[in-house]
Design an enzyme around this catalytic site. Structure first.
Site, PDB file in Angstrom:
ATOM      1  N   GLU A  24      22.030  37.101  35.908  1.00 43.39           N
ATOM      2  CA  GLU A  24      21.900  38.445  36.461  1.00 43.39           C
ATOM      3  C   GLU A  24      22.278  39.428  35.359  1.00 43.39           C
ATOM      4  O   GLU A  24      22.831  39.021  34.340  1.00 43.39           O
ATOM      5  CB  GLU A  24      22.768  38.593  37.719  1.00 43.39           C
ATOM      6  N   GLU A  50      25.960  32.180  41.001  1.00 45.75           N
ATOM      7  CA  GLU A  50      27.032  32.503  40.046  1.00 45.75           C
ATOM      8  C   GLU A  50      28.284  31.833  40.571  1.00 45.75           C
ATOM      9  O   GLU A  50      28.843  32.264  41.589  1.00 45.75           O
ATOM     10  CB  GLU A  50      27.239  34.022  39.974  1.00 45.75           C
TER      11      GLU A  50
HETATM   12  P1  NAD Z   1      33.527  30.833  48.436  1.00 44.54           P
HETATM   13  O1  NAD Z   1      32.489  29.949  47.867  1.00 44.54           O
HETATM   14  O2  NAD Z   1      34.539  30.264  49.331  1.00 44.54           O
HETATM   15  O3  NAD Z   1      32.873  32.050  49.235  1.00 44.54           O
HETATM   16  C1  NAD Z   1      31.933  32.915  48.654  1.00 44.54           C
HETATM   17  C2  NAD Z   1      31.088  33.523  49.760  1.00 44.54           C
HETATM   18  O4  NAD Z   1      30.301  32.490  50.346  1.00 44.54           O
HETATM   19  C3  NAD Z   1      31.885  34.131  50.905  1.00 44.54           C
HETATM   20  O5  NAD Z   1      31.235  35.298  51.363  1.00 44.54           O
HETATM   21  C4  NAD Z   1      31.842  33.047  51.959  1.00 44.54           C
HETATM   22  O6  NAD Z   1      31.998  33.530  53.267  1.00 44.54           O
HETATM   23  C5  NAD Z   1      30.447  32.501  51.748  1.00 44.54           C
HETATM   24  N1  NAD Z   1      30.207  31.131  52.253  1.00 44.54           N
HETATM   25  C6  NAD Z   1      31.093  30.132  52.470  1.00 44.54           C
HETATM   26  N2  NAD Z   1      30.473  29.039  52.959  1.00 44.54           N
HETATM   27  C7  NAD Z   1      29.156  29.350  53.031  1.00 44.54           C
HETATM   28  C8  NAD Z   1      28.001  28.632  53.452  1.00 44.54           C
HETATM   29  N3  NAD Z   1      28.054  27.368  53.910  1.00 44.54           N
HETATM   30  N4  NAD Z   1      26.805  29.255  53.381  1.00 44.54           N
HETATM   31  C9  NAD Z   1      26.707  30.516  52.915  1.00 44.54           C
HETATM   32  N5  NAD Z   1      27.770  31.250  52.528  1.00 44.54           N
HETATM   33  C10 NAD Z   1      28.981  30.672  52.578  1.00 44.54           C
HETATM   34  O7  NAD Z   1      34.206  31.540  47.165  1.00 44.54           O
HETATM   35  P2  NAD Z   1      35.448  32.520  47.183  1.00 44.54           P
HETATM   36  O8  NAD Z   1      36.666  31.703  47.417  1.00 44.54           O
HETATM   37  O9  NAD Z   1      35.159  33.700  48.040  1.00 44.54           O
HETATM   38  O10 NAD Z   1      35.421  33.036  45.660  1.00 44.54           O
HETATM   39  C11 NAD Z   1      36.037  32.372  44.623  1.00 44.54           C
HETATM   40  C12 NAD Z   1      35.036  31.572  43.823  1.00 44.54           C
HETATM   41  O11 NAD Z   1      33.984  32.417  43.394  1.00 44.54           O
HETATM   42  C13 NAD Z   1      35.620  30.986  42.564  1.00 44.54           C
HETATM   43  O12 NAD Z   1      35.146  29.668  42.405  1.00 44.54           O
HETATM   44  C14 NAD Z   1      35.069  31.876  41.478  1.00 44.54           C
HETATM   45  O13 NAD Z   1      34.985  31.266  40.196  1.00 44.54           O
HETATM   46  C15 NAD Z   1      33.742  32.208  42.007  1.00 44.54           C
HETATM   47  N6  NAD Z   1      33.216  33.429  41.387  1.00 44.54           N
HETATM   48  C16 NAD Z   1      32.175  33.329  40.514  1.00 44.54           C
HETATM   49  C17 NAD Z   1      31.694  34.467  39.883  1.00 44.54           C
HETATM   50  C18 NAD Z   1      30.548  34.389  38.902  1.00 44.54           C
HETATM   51  O14 NAD Z   1      29.955  35.428  38.621  1.00 44.54           O
HETATM   52  N7  NAD Z   1      30.209  33.232  38.375  1.00 44.54           N
HETATM   53  C19 NAD Z   1      32.260  35.711  40.176  1.00 44.54           C
HETATM   54  C20 NAD Z   1      33.324  35.770  41.071  1.00 44.54           C
HETATM   55  C21 NAD Z   1      33.787  34.623  41.685  1.00 44.54           C
END
Ligand code: NAD
Length: 484
Positions: A465, A252
């Site tokens: 989901e 997502e």
């Molecule tokens: P992010 O991708 O930076 O982090 C998300 C999660 O991934 C965190 O727990 C982070 O620690 C982890 N992560 C980072 N690098 C990783 C790796 N190499 N391997 C595994 N895990 C890793 O995102 P963010 O800044 O926390 O959230 C914002 C983003 O999330 C925005 O792009 C937003 O659109 C998206 N989002 C999407 C949905 C959806 O349902 N489509 C919902 C909420 C947020």
């Protein structure tokens, strides 16, 4: 100040690294907790505990027992709702009112919903009558095993519970990795699972940085599936790691969602809807309508009302019940959003309101606050109008025809959601069918029925989901064919 722990096999543990990260409250800059800096060793211990739970008491629970446990978790979250809303607001900078009315009630609803969903779940049966039959086929749904759940910072408990509830409901054992920026409610959830008597190892929590703890979880050979919510670039990385070893994946990801306002819409309601879509949670919801497409004949009138409403949003202390918008997640994120506002001006945009740092009294003067911004005059194809900013910035674009509106709406790499405002029923259905997104709202925004499919197309993700889609994702179908 609190020091958080990893939660493995039903007990709190210090991180194997011995190191901690600072958890900063974005509204004040204050360090409010120390977060374990987890890595490979913590993940390995958590996966081992999860495996042991599956081989032990947890693997033998009945559906009814799991449903009872999910309901008990919901009841405990509800009993602690004020405390949890305060933690969520502290950790994210979002208004306490929002955390208390959306985030925490939705976490309760997620657990209750999936308790009901597994109680009422049905299975497929196919009767084969022709040659070489007759035979009876039925589908068994087995747990996947150990599943990794990775969640972002914008709706911490809300999104984590959306994964944990169906994963446990289908009998999997969980290793959760919440965002390092918002660890508080995940630790509270761990406490709650112990309080309700969830068998040790069924739910494990590993805090840490994404490239360390998150990456180790995705790489671990004992993890059968990853449900990931986060940014598109991270999602690509997760997919690149998990796909070659055939882990089941749900992604997502980001969005750049259009709000389409047609001239025949109820404009007053459309303004309200567009403001909510644009700026809820400081514009930090993946579903936020950050591109506002307005039919030219009503464009100026609509824009005037929209900007007036945005200017009236109250920005400030998250604890104040009158506050509409709190802080962004961090100073670094505010820098990124401000960078996009500079880019918007370079690309020819006019900032009609917002974009400045408000003057707030101490200690909020050290917070990541930014006044909500509306930008006009940009081509719909420029970077500001096509890249995900994930902050309080909405760009506005006029259109002349339905075809032009659709071309603009679909002309980005994202395809998560859209919201369409019109009183023409035929148009509502026609446009909904033509939009290249996983979800469409008509004359509303973010009205969620938990049974419906949630997810995006293109760079917004893979898989769905919600309701039966979640139950399917968190289980493996096995067909049994009995020759009659
Ligand atoms: P992010 O991708 O930076 O982090 C998300 C999660 O991934 C965190 O727990 C982070 O620690 C982890 N992560 C980072 N690098 C990783 C790796 N190499 N391997 C595994 N895990 C890793 O995102 P963010 O800044 O926390 O959230 C914002 C983003 O999330 C925005 O792009 C937003 O659109 C998206 N989002 C999407 C949905 C959806 O349902 N489509 C919902 C909420 C947020």
């Amino acid at each position: 100040m609190r020091t958080l722990s990893q939660f493995i096999a039903g007990r709190e543990h210090a991180p194997r690294s011995g190191e901690h990260l600072d958890d900063v409250a974005p509204a004040t800059g204050e360090v409010v907790a120390r977060v374990p800096r987890g890595g490979e060793a913590d993940v390995a211990a958590a996966v081992e505990a999860a495996r042991a739970a599956l081989d032990g008491a947890w693997g033998k629970t009945s559906t009814e027992e799991r449903a009872r446990l999910l309901d008990a978790i919901a009841d405990r979250i509800e009993a602690r709702k004020d405390d949890l809303a305060a933690l969520e607001s502290l950790d994210t900078g979002k208004p306490l009112r929002l955390a208390a009315t959306i985030d925490i009630p939705r976490a309760v609803a997620n657990f209750r919903f999936f308790a009901g969903a597994i109680r009422h779940d049905r299975t497929d049966c196919h009767l084969t009558d022709g040659p070489p039959g007759p035979a009876l086929n039925y589908t068994l749904r087995r747990p996947l095993g150990v599943v990794g759940l990775i969640s972002p910072w914008n709706l911490p408990l809300y999104l984590l519970s959306w994964k944990v509830a169906p994963a446990l409901g289908m009998g999997n054992a969980v290793v959760a990795k919440p965002s390092e920026l918002t660890p508080l409610t995940a630790s509270a959830l761990a406490e709650i699972t112990a309080e309700v008597g969830l068998p040790p190892g069924a739910f494990n929590l590993v805090h840490g940085l994404g490239p360390e703890a998150g990456q180790a979880l995705v790489e671990h050979p004992g993890v059968a599936a990853i449900s990931f919510t986060g940014g598109t670039a991270t999602g690509a990385r997760v997919a690149a790691t998990a796909a070659p070893v055939f882990k089941k994946l749900s992604l997502e990801l980001g969005g750049k969602n259009p709000t389409l306002v047609f001239a025949d819409a109820d404009l007053e309601q459309a303004v309200e809807g567009a403001v909510r879509a644009g700026f809820t949670n400081q514009g930090q919801v993946c579903l936020c309508g950050s591109r506002l497409l307005v039919e030219r004949s009503v464009h100026d009138r609509f824009l005037e009302a929209f900007v007036a409403r945005v200017k009236a949003l109250r920005l400030g202390d998250p604890k104040d019940p009158a506050t509409d918008l709190g802080a962004l997640i961090s100073l670094a994120h505010r820098d990124k959003v401000e960078g996009y506002l500079r880019l918007a001006r370079e690309e020819g945009g006019r900032v009609l309101c917002g974009g400045e740092r408000p003057a707030l009294p101490a200690p909020l003067d050290r917070g990541a606050f930014l006044a909500p911004a509306v930008v006009a005059g940009l081509p719909a194809t420029c970077r500001t109008a096509t890249e995900e900013i994930f902050g309080p910035v909405v760009t506005v674009h006029p259109f002349d025809t339905e075809a032009e509106a659709l071309a603009m709406a679909n002309g980005v790499r994202y395809g998560l959601s859209a919201s369409v405002w019109t009183r023409d029923l035929s148009r509502a259905h026609r446009v909904s069918a033509a939009l290249d997104t996983g979800m469409v709202w008509v004359n509303t925004w973010l009205l969620r029925d938990l049974r419906t499919p949630f997810g995006g197309v293109k760079d917004s993700g893979v898989g769905r989901e919600g309701g039966a889609y979640s139950l399917e994702f968190f289980s493996e179908a096995r067909n049994v064919c009995v020759k009659l």
